[in-house]
Design a protein around this motif. Structure first.
Motif, PDB file in Angstrom:
ATOM      1  N   LEU A  34      10.985  -8.628  18.858  1.00 15.16           N
ATOM      2  CA  LEU A  34      11.854  -7.462  18.961  1.00 15.16           C
ATOM      3  C   LEU A  34      13.313  -7.847  19.128  1.00 15.16           C
ATOM      4  O   LEU A  34      14.194  -7.235  18.531  1.00 15.16           O
ATOM      5  N   ARG A  35      13.596  -8.862  19.918  1.00 17.21           N
ATOM      6  CA  ARG A  35      14.991  -9.247  20.151  1.00 17.21           C
ATOM      7  C   ARG A  35      15.660  -9.806  18.905  1.00 17.21           C
ATOM      8  O   ARG A  35      16.874  -9.824  18.817  1.00 17.21           O
ATOM      9  N   ASN A  36      14.867 -10.231  17.927  1.00 16.77           N
ATOM     10  CA  ASN A  36      15.434 -10.690  16.660  1.00 16.77           C
ATOM     11  C   ASN A  36      15.535  -9.558  15.637  1.00 16.77           C
ATOM     12  O   ASN A  36      16.439  -9.561  14.802  1.00 16.77           O
ATOM     13  N   GLU A  37      14.610  -8.623  15.701  1.00 20.04           N
ATOM     14  CA  GLU A  37      14.633  -7.490  14.764  1.00 20.04           C
ATOM     15  C   GLU A  37      15.753  -6.511  15.099  1.00 20.04           C
ATOM     16  O   GLU A  37      16.404  -5.965  14.230  1.00 20.04           O
ATOM     17  N   PHE A  38      15.973  -6.284  16.376  1.00 15.84           N
ATOM     18  CA  PHE A  38      17.001  -5.340  16.820  1.00 15.84           C
ATOM     19  C   PHE A  38      18.182  -6.139  17.341  1.00 15.84           C
ATOM     20  O   PHE A  38      18.057  -6.932  18.262  1.00 15.84           O
ATOM     21  N   ASP A  39      19.345  -5.912  16.717  1.00 11.84           N
ATOM     22  CA  ASP A  39      20.499  -6.736  17.023  1.00 11.84           C
ATOM     23  C   ASP A  39      21.700  -5.890  17.412  1.00 11.84           C
ATOM     24  O   ASP A  39      21.583  -4.684  17.642  1.00 11.84           O
ATOM     25  N   GLU A  40      22.853  -6.525  17.457  1.00 15.75           N
ATOM     26  CA  GLU A  40      24.084  -5.854  17.889  1.00 15.75           C
ATOM     27  C   GLU A  40      24.498  -4.714  16.956  1.00 15.75           C
ATOM     28  O   GLU A  40      25.275  -3.848  17.342  1.00 15.75           O
ATOM     29  N   HIS A  41      23.960  -4.675  15.750  1.00 17.39           N
ATOM     30  CA  HIS A  41      24.327  -3.607  14.818  1.00 17.39           C
ATOM     31  C   HIS A  41      23.559  -2.310  15.082  1.00 17.39           C
ATOM     32  O   HIS A  41      23.962  -1.251  14.613  1.00 17.39           O
ATOM     33  N   ASP A  42      22.445  -2.393  15.809  1.00 25.12           N
ATOM     34  CA  ASP A  42      21.655  -1.210  16.137  1.00 25.12           C
ATOM     35  C   ASP A  42      22.268  -0.477  17.323  1.00 25.12           C
ATOM     36  O   ASP A  42      21.671  -0.331  18.370  1.00 25.12           O
ATOM     37  N   GLY A  43      23.470   0.007  17.133  1.00 23.55           N
ATOM     38  CA  GLY A  43      24.177   0.728  18.180  1.00 23.55           C
ATOM     39  C   GLY A  43      24.478   2.146  17.747  1.00 23.55           C
ATOM     40  O   GLY A  43      23.982   2.622  16.721  1.00 23.55           O
ATOM     41  N   PRO A  44      25.319   2.810  18.483  1.00 20.49           N
ATOM     42  CA  PRO A  44      25.606   4.223  18.209  1.00 20.49           C
ATOM     43  C   PRO A  44      26.297   4.477  16.871  1.00 20.49           C
ATOM     44  O   PRO A  44      26.218   5.590  16.354  1.00 20.49           O
ATOM     45  N   ASP A  45      26.937   3.476  16.283  1.00 21.20           N
ATOM     46  CA  ASP A  45      27.632   3.675  15.011  1.00 21.20           C
ATOM     47  C   ASP A  45      26.773   3.345  13.790  1.00 21.20           C
ATOM     48  O   ASP A  45      27.195   3.575  12.663  1.00 21.20           O
ATOM     49  N   CYS A  46      25.595   2.799  14.014  1.00 21.54           N
ATOM     50  CA  CYS A  46      24.700   2.450  12.918  1.00 21.54           C
ATOM     51  C   CYS A  46      24.054   3.724  12.371  1.00 21.54           C
ATOM     52  O   CYS A  46      23.746   4.646  13.116  1.00 21.54           O
ATOM     53  N   LYS A  47      23.866   3.774  11.067  1.00 28.37           N
ATOM     54  CA  LYS A  47      23.248   4.923  10.403  1.00 28.37           C
ATOM     55  C   LYS A  47      21.874   4.511   9.866  1.00 28.37           C
ATOM     56  O   LYS A  47      21.704   3.392   9.384  1.00 28.37           O
ATOM     57  N   TYR A  48      20.918   5.436   9.949  1.00 30.19           N
ATOM     58  CA  TYR A  48      19.548   5.165   9.531  1.00 30.19           C
ATOM     59  C   TYR A  48      19.054   6.239   8.571  1.00 30.19           C
ATOM     60  O   TYR A  48      19.314   7.422   8.770  1.00 30.19           O
ATOM     61  N   ILE A  49      18.313   5.811   7.562  1.00 33.28           N
ATOM     62  CA  ILE A  49      17.560   6.696   6.685  1.00 33.28           C
ATOM     63  C   ILE A  49      16.091   6.513   7.048  1.00 33.28           C
ATOM     64  O   ILE A  49      15.632   5.381   7.227  1.00 33.28           O
TER      65      ILE A  49
END
Length: 148
Positions: A34-49
């Motif tokens: 999990l710590r490798n899959e979820f990184d510093e980019h998975d924050g409030p400004d990241c967009k997801y489809i």
């Protein structure tokens, strides 16, 4: 195949769907921590489809800003039982529409070497062909310009 829905994950419950797909598709299937899959980019400004079928999330991708013109698409995941039905292309195309609406003009991504042809069909080109390591996978950097 039942009817599916495309979500621009703006709410927490929708983002949880993106995370669910990533956990099932990457952490469990490829044994990525999990710590490798979820990184510093998975924050409030990241967009997801997120694509759902009867409320069940089964495909996702994310994108985040590099600068005022540029974003990076990544973490493109389709659950195994949904592969082969062009859902990977669907999440990419929906992300591209959103990216264009937000005013960006350049997209980069790191493609696993086995998926380069998939992204080429969607209009992406190799940046230089060199191998980069991304989350334990050998990848090649690719680029696409959004024509506004």
């Amino acid at each position: 195949m039942k009817k599916y829905e495309v979500l621009r994950a703006l709410e927490t419950w929708q983002q949880a769907g993106a995370f669910f797909v990533r956990i099932q598709g990457m952490d469990r299937e490829y044994h990525i921590a999990l710590r490798n899959e979820f990184d510093e980019h998975d924050g409030p400004d990241c967009k997801y489809i997120v694509l759902t079928e009867d409320g069940y999330p089964f495909a996702t991708c994310r994108f985040y800003e590099v600068d005022e013109n540029t974003v990076v698409i990544g973490r493109v995941v389709v659950l195994q039982e949904y592969r082969g039905h062009e859902f990977g292309a669907k999440v990419i195309k929906e992300a591209e529409k959103w990216i264009e609406e937000l005013g960006y003009s350049e997209i980069y991504l790191d493609s696993r070497t086995v998926a380069v042809g998939f992204y080429e069909k969607l209009g992406y080109a190799l940046v230089d062909g060199s191998i980069v390591n991304s989350s334990g996978f050998e990848c090649k950097r690719m680029y696409k310009s959004i024509n506004r």
